[in-house]
Write a protein that holds these residues in place. Structure first.
Motif, PDB file in Angstrom:
ATOM      1  N   MET A   1       0.848  -1.086   0.038  1.00 37.70           N
ATOM      2  CA  MET A   1      -0.030  -0.039  -0.017  1.00 37.70           C
ATOM      3  C   MET A   1       0.863   1.115   0.226  1.00 37.70           C
ATOM      4  SD  MET A   1      -3.512  -0.169   2.026  1.00 37.70           S
ATOM      5  CE  MET A   1      -4.819  -1.255   1.390  1.00 37.70           C
ATOM      6  N   GLU A   2       2.235   0.958  -0.563  1.00 42.00           N
ATOM      7  CA  GLU A   2       2.937   2.473  -0.772  1.00 42.00           C
ATOM      8  C   GLU A   2       3.076   3.112   0.631  1.00 42.00           C
ATOM      9  OE1 GLU A   2       3.795   1.150  -4.209  1.00 42.00           O
ATOM     10  OE2 GLU A   2       4.551   2.795  -3.422  1.00 42.00           O
ATOM     11  N   GLY A   3       3.298   2.452   1.787  1.00 44.41           N
ATOM     12  CA  GLY A   3       3.637   3.108   3.062  1.00 44.41           C
ATOM     13  C   GLY A   3       2.298   3.269   3.766  1.00 44.41           C
ATOM     14  N   LYS A   4       1.350   3.368   3.290  1.00 44.02           N
ATOM     15  CA  LYS A   4       0.049   3.614   3.823  1.00 44.02           C
ATOM     16  C   LYS A   4      -0.427   2.290   4.843  1.00 44.02           C
ATOM     17  CE  LYS A   4      -2.164   6.751   1.136  1.00 44.02           C
ATOM     18  NZ  LYS A   4      -3.502   7.183  -0.020  1.00 44.02           N
ATOM     19  N   LYS A   5      -0.736   2.433   6.063  1.00 43.81           N
ATOM     20  CA  LYS A   5      -1.205   1.627   7.101  1.00 43.81           C
ATOM     21  C   LYS A   5      -2.688   1.251   6.998  1.00 43.81           C
ATOM     22  CE  LYS A   5       2.360   2.528  10.511  1.00 43.81           C
ATOM     23  NZ  LYS A   5       3.159   3.619   9.619  1.00 43.81           N
ATOM     24  N   PHE A   6      -3.117   0.036   6.827  1.00 49.86           N
ATOM     25  CA  PHE A   6      -4.467  -0.296   6.960  1.00 49.86           C
ATOM     26  C   PHE A   6      -4.948  -1.445   7.897  1.00 49.86           C
ATOM     27  CE2 PHE A   6      -2.543  -3.386   4.182  1.00 49.86           C
ATOM     28  CZ  PHE A   6      -3.242  -4.582   4.222  1.00 49.86           C
ATOM     29  N   GLY A   7      -5.866  -1.273   8.399  1.00 47.05           N
ATOM     30  CA  GLY A   7      -6.457  -2.205   9.202  1.00 47.05           C
ATOM     31  C   GLY A   7      -7.236  -3.544   8.638  1.00 47.05           C
ATOM     32  N   ILE A   8      -7.078  -4.533   9.299  1.00 50.10           N
ATOM     33  CA  ILE A   8      -7.730  -5.737   9.154  1.00 50.10           C
ATOM     34  C   ILE A   8      -8.521  -6.422  10.450  1.00 50.10           C
ATOM     35  CG2 ILE A   8      -7.758  -8.177   8.267  1.00 50.10           C
ATOM     36  CD1 ILE A   8      -5.355  -7.545   6.848  1.00 50.10           C
ATOM     37  N   THR A   9      -9.698  -6.208  10.620  1.00 49.89           N
ATOM     38  CA  THR A   9     -10.414  -7.001  11.810  1.00 49.89           C
ATOM     39  C   THR A   9     -10.579  -8.441  11.350  1.00 49.89           C
ATOM     40  OG1 THR A   9     -12.552  -6.591  10.927  1.00 49.89           O
ATOM     41  CG2 THR A   9     -11.539  -4.884  12.277  1.00 49.89           C
ATOM     42  N   LEU A  10     -10.322  -9.179  12.438  1.00 48.01           N
ATOM     43  CA  LEU A  10     -10.286 -10.698  12.317  1.00 48.01           C
ATOM     44  C   LEU A  10     -11.735 -11.286  12.509  1.00 48.01           C
ATOM     45  CD1 LEU A  10      -7.269 -11.716  14.619  1.00 48.01           C
ATOM     46  CD2 LEU A  10      -7.254 -11.073  12.171  1.00 48.01           C
ATOM     47  N   GLY A  11     -12.791 -10.337  12.629  1.00 50.40           N
ATOM     48  CA  GLY A  11     -14.079 -10.995  12.681  1.00 50.40           C
ATOM     49  C   GLY A  11     -14.261 -12.040  13.939  1.00 50.40           C
ATOM     50  N   ASP A  12     -15.164 -12.599  13.711  1.00 47.91           N
ATOM     51  CA  ASP A  12     -15.570 -13.652  14.992  1.00 47.91           C
ATOM     52  C   ASP A  12     -14.366 -14.509  15.128  1.00 47.91           C
ATOM     53  OD1 ASP A  12     -16.720 -15.772  16.321  1.00 47.91           O
ATOM     54  OD2 ASP A  12     -18.510 -14.874  16.347  1.00 47.91           O
ATOM     55  N   PRO A  13     -13.719 -14.706  16.206  1.00 53.64           N
ATOM     56  CA  PRO A  13     -12.684 -15.613  16.481  1.00 53.64           C
ATOM     57  C   PRO A  13     -12.810 -16.958  16.304  1.00 53.64           C
ATOM     58  CG  PRO A  13     -13.473 -14.768  18.584  1.00 53.64           C
ATOM     59  CD  PRO A  13     -14.067 -13.709  17.532  1.00 53.64           C
ATOM     60  N   CYS A  14     -14.229 -17.326  16.403  1.00 51.14           N
ATOM     61  CA  CYS A  14     -14.695 -18.608  16.398  1.00 51.14           C
ATOM     62  C   CYS A  14     -14.856 -19.192  14.925  1.00 51.14           C
ATOM     63  CB  CYS A  14     -15.863 -19.055  17.192  1.00 51.14           C
ATOM     64  SG  CYS A  14     -15.969 -18.399  18.670  1.00 51.14           S
ATOM     65  N   GLY A  15     -14.695 -18.205  13.768  1.00 49.29           N
ATOM     66  CA  GLY A  15     -14.768 -18.344  12.634  1.00 49.29           C
ATOM     67  C   GLY A  15     -13.683 -18.617  11.801  1.00 49.29           C
ATOM     68  N   ILE A  16     -13.702 -18.280  10.367  1.00 45.83           N
ATOM     69  CA  ILE A  16     -12.485 -18.369   9.651  1.00 45.83           C
ATOM     70  C   ILE A  16     -11.559 -17.078   9.424  1.00 45.83           C
ATOM     71  CG2 ILE A  16     -13.448 -20.224   8.410  1.00 45.83           C
ATOM     72  CD1 ILE A  16     -14.087 -18.465   6.042  1.00 45.83           C
ATOM     73  N   GLY A  17     -12.078 -16.017  10.160  1.00 45.59           N
ATOM     74  CA  GLY A  17     -11.358 -14.690   9.843  1.00 45.59           C
ATOM     75  C   GLY A  17      -9.914 -14.825   9.888  1.00 45.59           C
TER      76      GLY A  17
END
Length: 323
Positions: A1-17
């Motif tokens: 992302m050319e130095g830009k930080k982005f977030g990833i939420t893992l979703g429900d921890p009991c699922g596939i996230g």
């Protein structure tokens, strides 16, 4: 992302996230330097070992604690791996999923991250935990700013934006109003322009069979949808419709239009998921926080089996970058 930080939420921890997140970061290692994961670190350690990866994690509370040599994690609700029931709907799963999304929104509002990519959460778990939201779209609508927003499903083959989403079919008919149809047409136009379409061609689906057949099968087209289309045309937008719902998606797939305005959830979701289940992306448009998501659920039935595909998540990251 050319130095830009982005977030990833893992979703429900009991699922596939958590699984698909690590698979995505392994498939495109350049994302490891710019992704901030929101979710349970102990679970990331568990899947890191299960998948045979050698990723290193760094837990942060604020962006100044960033470590370029590790994958950075914000853990809003730390728990031991023994407390997570993989493949089961739980209130703990709903709590962690919600708190992860809220934390990601706060980081985005502070401009610490440029966008948020969400792995799937479970609505039943969310409600068990006491958070009465229908899904990600509604959480982002509640905690970010924007006078209007909508759910847009994006794939290379077909793009669909929705007038209504997580409501009953009966209520969806009541929500089909001129003002809402017009604002969704605007959101479709604005979003495709951002992605790179010079003059987006927008088709508006009818609500009723045969788009109402001149009032024989319902008058929502005459009273609400056509007036919205006419106003959009007067503003110079490239809009067609209302097109009968049973043909509009096929014609869009064949190249007649760039995006379809669907009147309710299943009208838009069914054709897109049939065509692009693994690579479709869910985008919440119209808000001050850019949010993209996988277009599939928590898949509790295969959670922990390492069978889940990361393709949709990778596409969601790519589209978030474009937006």
């Amino acid at each position: 992302m050319e130095g830009k930080k982005f977030g990833i939420t893992l979703g429900d921890p009991c699922g596939i996230g958590p699984e698909i997140t690590l698979k995505a970061l392994h498939a495109k290692m350049e994302y490891q330097k710019s992704a901030l994961l929101f979710g349970t670190r102990s679970l990331l350690e568990y899947y890191n070992s299960l998948l045979g990866y050698e990723m290193r994690f760094n837990t942060i509370k604020k962006i100044e604690e960033w470590d370029d040599s590790a994958i950075n994690v914000y853990d809003p609700h730390p728990v031991d791996i023994s407390q997570i029931q993989v493949g089961v709907v739980t209130s703990l799963g709903g709590t962690i999923a919600f708190e992860s999304v809220r934390a990601a929104i706060e980081f985005a509002l502070r401009k610490d991250i440029s966008s948020v990519v969400t792995a799937p959460l479970n609505k039943e778990a969310l409600h068990l935990a006491g958070f009465p939201y229908a899904g990600h779209t509604e959480i982002f609508g509640a905690f970010t700013k924007g006078e209007r927003y909508a759910m847009l499903l994006y794939s290379e083959k077909l793009k669909v934006i929705h007038v209504s989403t997580h409501v009953s079919l009966r209520k969806a008919c009541d929500l089909c109003k001129k003002s809402r149809v017009l604002e969704v047409i605007h959101l479709a136009h604005e979003t495709l322009k951002k992605i790179g379409y010079e003059n987006p061609r927008i088709a508006v689906a009818g609500l009723n069979p045969h788009a109402g057949e001149n009032g024989i099968f319902g008058d929502e087209e005459i009273k609400e949808i056509i007036p919205a289309i006419e106003e959009a045309k007067a503003e110079g937008l490239n809009v067609s419709g209302p097109i009968p719902p049973d043909t509009v998606f096929l014609k869009a797939l064949q190249g007649s239009w760039d995006i379809v305005v669907a009147m309710y959830h299943d009208q838009g979701h069914i054709p897109l998921k049939m065509l692009s289940f693994e690579s479709g992306v869910n985008i919440t448009v119209g808000l001050d926080v850019i949010r993209t998501s996988v277009d599939h659920g928590t898949a509790f039935d295969i959670a922990g089996t390492l069978k889940a595909s990361e393709k949709s998540l990778l596409k969601a990251i790519e589209i978030g970058e474009k937006l």
